[in-house]
Design an enzyme around this catalytic site. Structure first.
Site, PDB file in Angstrom:
ATOM      1  N   GLU A 147      -6.209  -8.935   4.406  1.00  0.00           N
ATOM      2  CA  GLU A 147      -5.387  -8.193   5.366  1.00  0.00           C
ATOM      3  C   GLU A 147      -5.355  -8.987   6.660  1.00  0.00           C
ATOM      4  O   GLU A 147      -6.402  -9.254   7.252  1.00  0.00           O
ATOM      5  CB  GLU A 147      -5.925  -6.791   5.641  1.00  0.00           C
ATOM      6  CG  GLU A 147      -5.736  -5.801   4.509  1.00  0.00           C
ATOM      7  CD  GLU A 147      -6.092  -4.371   4.903  1.00  0.00           C
ATOM      8  OE1 GLU A 147      -5.872  -4.007   6.092  1.00  0.00           O
ATOM      9  OE2 GLU A 147      -6.574  -3.619   4.038  1.00  0.00           O
TER      10      GLU A 147
ATOM     11  N   ASN B  99     -12.265  -1.053  -0.545  1.00  0.00           N
ATOM     12  CA  ASN B  99     -11.558  -1.472   0.662  1.00  0.00           C
ATOM     13  C   ASN B  99     -12.301  -0.994   1.903  1.00  0.00           C
ATOM     14  O   ASN B  99     -12.630   0.193   2.018  1.00  0.00           O
ATOM     15  CB  ASN B  99     -10.151  -0.874   0.675  1.00  0.00           C
ATOM     16  CG  ASN B  99      -9.414  -1.177   1.978  1.00  0.00           C
ATOM     17  OD1 ASN B  99      -8.937  -2.285   2.182  1.00  0.00           O
ATOM     18  ND2 ASN B  99      -9.326  -0.205   2.873  1.00  0.00           N
ATOM     19  N   GLU B 100     -12.609  -1.915   2.806  1.00  0.00           N
ATOM     20  CA  GLU B 100     -13.153  -1.604   4.134  1.00  0.00           C
ATOM     21  C   GLU B 100     -14.233  -0.534   4.092  1.00  0.00           C
ATOM     22  O   GLU B 100     -14.214   0.424   4.883  1.00  0.00           O
ATOM     23  CB  GLU B 100     -12.022  -1.191   5.091  1.00  0.00           C
ATOM     24  CG  GLU B 100     -11.061  -2.322   5.405  1.00  0.00           C
ATOM     25  CD  GLU B 100     -10.051  -2.000   6.492  1.00  0.00           C
ATOM     26  OE1 GLU B 100     -10.008  -0.841   6.964  1.00  0.00           O
ATOM     27  OE2 GLU B 100      -9.296  -2.908   6.876  1.00  0.00           O
TER      28      GLU B 100
ATOM     29  N   GLN C   9       1.911  -5.721   5.999  1.00  0.00           N
ATOM     30  CA  GLN C   9       2.219  -5.530   4.594  1.00  0.00           C
ATOM     31  C   GLN C   9       3.579  -6.151   4.296  1.00  0.00           C
ATOM     32  O   GLN C   9       4.084  -6.911   5.115  1.00  0.00           O
ATOM     33  CB  GLN C   9       2.187  -4.052   4.267  1.00  0.00           C
ATOM     34  CG  GLN C   9       0.767  -3.479   4.394  1.00  0.00           C
ATOM     35  CD  GLN C   9       0.667  -2.044   3.905  1.00  0.00           C
ATOM     36  OE1 GLN C   9       1.565  -1.487   3.294  1.00  0.00           O
ATOM     37  NE2 GLN C   9      -0.465  -1.430   4.187  1.00  0.00           N
TER      38      GLN C   9
ATOM     39  N   TYR D 169      -6.462  -7.978  12.598  1.00  0.00           N
ATOM     40  CA  TYR D 169      -5.153  -7.671  13.174  1.00  0.00           C
ATOM     41  C   TYR D 169      -5.180  -8.015  14.662  1.00  0.00           C
ATOM     42  O   TYR D 169      -6.212  -7.882  15.327  1.00  0.00           O
ATOM     43  CB  TYR D 169      -4.811  -6.188  12.991  1.00  0.00           C
ATOM     44  CG  TYR D 169      -4.632  -5.781  11.545  1.00  0.00           C
ATOM     45  CD1 TYR D 169      -3.448  -6.051  10.875  1.00  0.00           C
ATOM     46  CD2 TYR D 169      -5.658  -5.147  10.843  1.00  0.00           C
ATOM     47  CE1 TYR D 169      -3.277  -5.687   9.552  1.00  0.00           C
ATOM     48  CE2 TYR D 169      -5.502  -4.782   9.517  1.00  0.00           C
ATOM     49  CZ  TYR D 169      -4.299  -5.057   8.875  1.00  0.00           C
ATOM     50  OH  TYR D 169      -4.131  -4.702   7.563  1.00  0.00           O
TER      51      TYR D 169
ATOM     52  N   ASN E  14      -6.612   1.608   2.857  1.00  0.00           N
ATOM     53  CA  ASN E  14      -7.318   2.867   2.981  1.00  0.00           C
ATOM     54  C   ASN E  14      -6.924   3.852   1.884  1.00  0.00           C
ATOM     55  O   ASN E  14      -7.737   4.664   1.448  1.00  0.00           O
ATOM     56  CB  ASN E  14      -7.047   3.487   4.352  1.00  0.00           C
ATOM     57  CG  ASN E  14      -7.613   2.656   5.489  1.00  0.00           C
ATOM     58  OD1 ASN E  14      -8.406   1.742   5.272  1.00  0.00           O
ATOM     59  ND2 ASN E  14      -7.212   2.958   6.709  1.00  0.00           N
TER      60      ASN E  14
ATOM     61  N   GLU F 142       0.847  -1.191   0.000  1.00  0.00           N
ATOM     62  CA  GLU F 142       0.000   0.000   0.000  1.00  0.00           C
ATOM     63  C   GLU F 142       0.881   1.240   0.000  1.00  0.00           C
ATOM     64  O   GLU F 142       1.981   1.241   0.555  1.00  0.00           O
ATOM     65  CB  GLU F 142      -0.919   0.007   1.231  1.00  0.00           C
ATOM     66  CG  GLU F 142      -1.842   1.220   1.295  1.00  0.00           C
ATOM     67  CD  GLU F 142      -2.832   1.173   2.456  1.00  0.00           C
ATOM     68  OE1 GLU F 142      -3.628   2.113   2.593  1.00  0.00           O
ATOM     69  OE2 GLU F 142      -2.795   0.180   3.223  1.00  0.00           O
TER      70      GLU F 142
END
Length: 502
Positions: free
Chosen positions: A292, A172-173, A351, A244, A72, A27
């Site tokens: 992720e 994304n999200e 990442q 996460y 993001n 990213e």
């Protein structure tokens, strides 16, 4: 000493090992791109400015696919800014990470980087500030051979052949209020369905990922999946999952059991998808792209973006330094992803470099492996064939978050043509060895090829550019095979890989 046993039987197959399980994520965030994969002043840099040492370590890590460019970041990204002559590309404010994006690396450079690193590109489109038309333009640029505005522009920019990107994330999200262009499930589901339908008009064979919940802790979790898939089920192939984990308030025991939550996340998303499938009376099954996942200490100072009038290029952000316990948790999360291979068909470690990453760089200088590098590299290299469900009998310990949890967790892979078995196992005990007994009688004739363990008496040990090998996996001399059984000792807070062959 406590004892635990595993039973391995090739009859109990979950599904094939999927190479996309070992994907990663690049990213435009912090130093992941600039001074991460891209560092023109580095001695190993090529004509594009890509660090050769990072490319080689990416290969050693065994990365299969790379999700790009966010995250993001993608929800405010104008992909056209990153093509054409570099000296004519605009700089833009990146609202996601309060940074300035110079657009020195864009679609064409990234595609050349994936070719260098031998990885598959996995592209994300902006459904935050943009929509159907911009996604179609990017798809045309990447996948159409020639004869149209965007495809001919790609050719003029030095790429005569299409990139033929197969896997695309539809935003994304979008469930997150922090996301630029945040939408309700109904709003997003409708937009994602329209985008997917249009993209398939260009290329019917695409694999499309709808946004699932950004965390199982989201108040909309479950209902978000149901609504989004009710809109998109016929048009997509995957629903995404993001998770996460971190050690919080000194609760090491719960942290080491993080895979319990990942297993629950997978089963819950699968149940939501299957509920929509039943309601719609469809044969097609939606699978999960866990695109992720990692250990991330979000409360640390390095996870706070700049503020005010400070909009730096590639600031130091999310640069967690991982210890031995973090590596064991990463290994256990890989065990979870593998044992859910029937539903998880792709995954991306977030990442790749510098940003919550298995490798770190100094700008223009050294590169080193974090502790989390090792379990990922071993699993990517050695998980081959079919995933086997392992029966675990182990003492339990009490955790604040998950209740009673087994001290050991394990999964196995069986490469039948090669006659090779690999067992991946973690010891979650914080204060004692565990004596391991593995019943291999269903696979007669196995001999031990190698047994390695990653551990350290100090589970807080952290790698550095001066020492990134002290906790690399070491031979475990206690492991031996006799009469169809494997025995050995696993130290506390450890990740072990046991390789056997006929």
């Amino acid at each position: 000493m406590l004892s635990a046993s595993l039973t391995v039987d090739p009859a109990f197959r979950v599904g094939p090992v999927r190479r996309r399980t070992f994907g990663s994520f690049v990213e435009h965030l912090g130093r992941c791109v600039y001074s991460g994969i891209h560092d023109p002043g580095h001695p190993t840099a090529d004509a594009d400015g890509f660090r050769g040492d990072v490319v080689e370590l990416t290969k050693e890590l065994g990365i299969s696919s790379v999700r790009y460019p966010g995250g993001n970041f993608v929800s405010g990204y104008r992909w056209e800014d990153g093509i054409g002559p570099r000296d004519q590309r605009p700089s833009r404010l990146d609202l996601a990470w309060h940074s300035t994006e110079p657009n020195l690396v864009g679609v064409d450079e990234f595609m050349r980087w994936t070719a260098l690193s031998g990885t598959e590109p996995m592209m994300a489109v902006n459904l935050g500030t943009r929509g159907v038309q911009e996604a179609l333009d990017l798809l045309e640029y990447c996948n159409v051979r020639s004869g149209t505005y965007w495809s001919d522009l790609r050719r003029a920019n030095g790429a005569p052949q299409p990139y033929d990107v197969r896997m695309w994330c539809l935003g994304n999200e979008m469930d997150g209020p922090w996301q630029i262009g945040h939408k309700t499930a109904h709003e997003y589901g409708r937009l994602a369905a329209e985008t997917a339908r249009a993209m398939r008009m260009v290329d019917p064979g695409l694999e499309l990922v709808a946004c699932g919940s950004s965390s199982s802790a989201m108040p909309t979790f479950g209902e978000w999946e149901r609504i989004v898939l009710d809109e998109t089920y016929e048009h997509v192939d995957y629903i995404s999952a993001h998770a996460y984990y971190a050690e919080e308030d000194g609760d090491l025991g719960s942290f080491l059991a993080s895979a319990v939550d990942m297993d629950h996340f997978v089963s819950s998303v699968a149940a939501a998808a299957d509920g929509v499938r039943a309601h719609k009376k469809l044969a097609k099954r939606i699978h999960i792209s866990f695109d992720e996942w990692n250990v991330w200490y979000q409360k640390r100072a390095e996870s706070r973006p700049p503020t005010g009038h400070d909009w730096p290029v590639a600031p130091v952000l999310l640069e967690d330094r991982y210890n031995v316990a973090d590596a064991v948790v990463v290994g256990n999360l890989l065990i979870s992803l593998l044992r859910n291979t029937d539903r998880v068909h792709a995954a991306s470690l977030a990442q790749l470099v510098n940003v919550i990453a298995p490798m770190m760089t100094e700008p223009g200088g050294r590169l080193w492996r974090q502790t989390t590098f090792h379990p990922f590299a071993q699993a990517s290299q050695l998980a081959v064939g079919e995933v086997l469900q392992v029966a675990v009998e182990a003492p339990t310990y009490e955790t604040a978050r998950f209740g009673d949890v087994p001290l050991l967790d394990a999964v196995a892979t069986w490469d039948e043509p090669a006659g090779a078995l690999t067992v991946f196992v973690v010891n979650r005990s914080t204060d004692g060895d565990v004596r391991l007994d593995v019943d291999l009688r269903a696979l007669p004739g196995l001999r031990l090829v190698e047994a390695t363990t990653l551990s350290n008496p100090d589970h807080t040990w952290v790698a550095s550019p001066d020492d990134d090998v002290s906790v690399a996996p070491r031979p475990n001399a206690s492991v031996a095979v006799a009469d169809g059984r494997l025995g050995g000792t696993l130290p506390p807070v450890s990740w072990s890989v046991l390789r056997l062959a006929v």
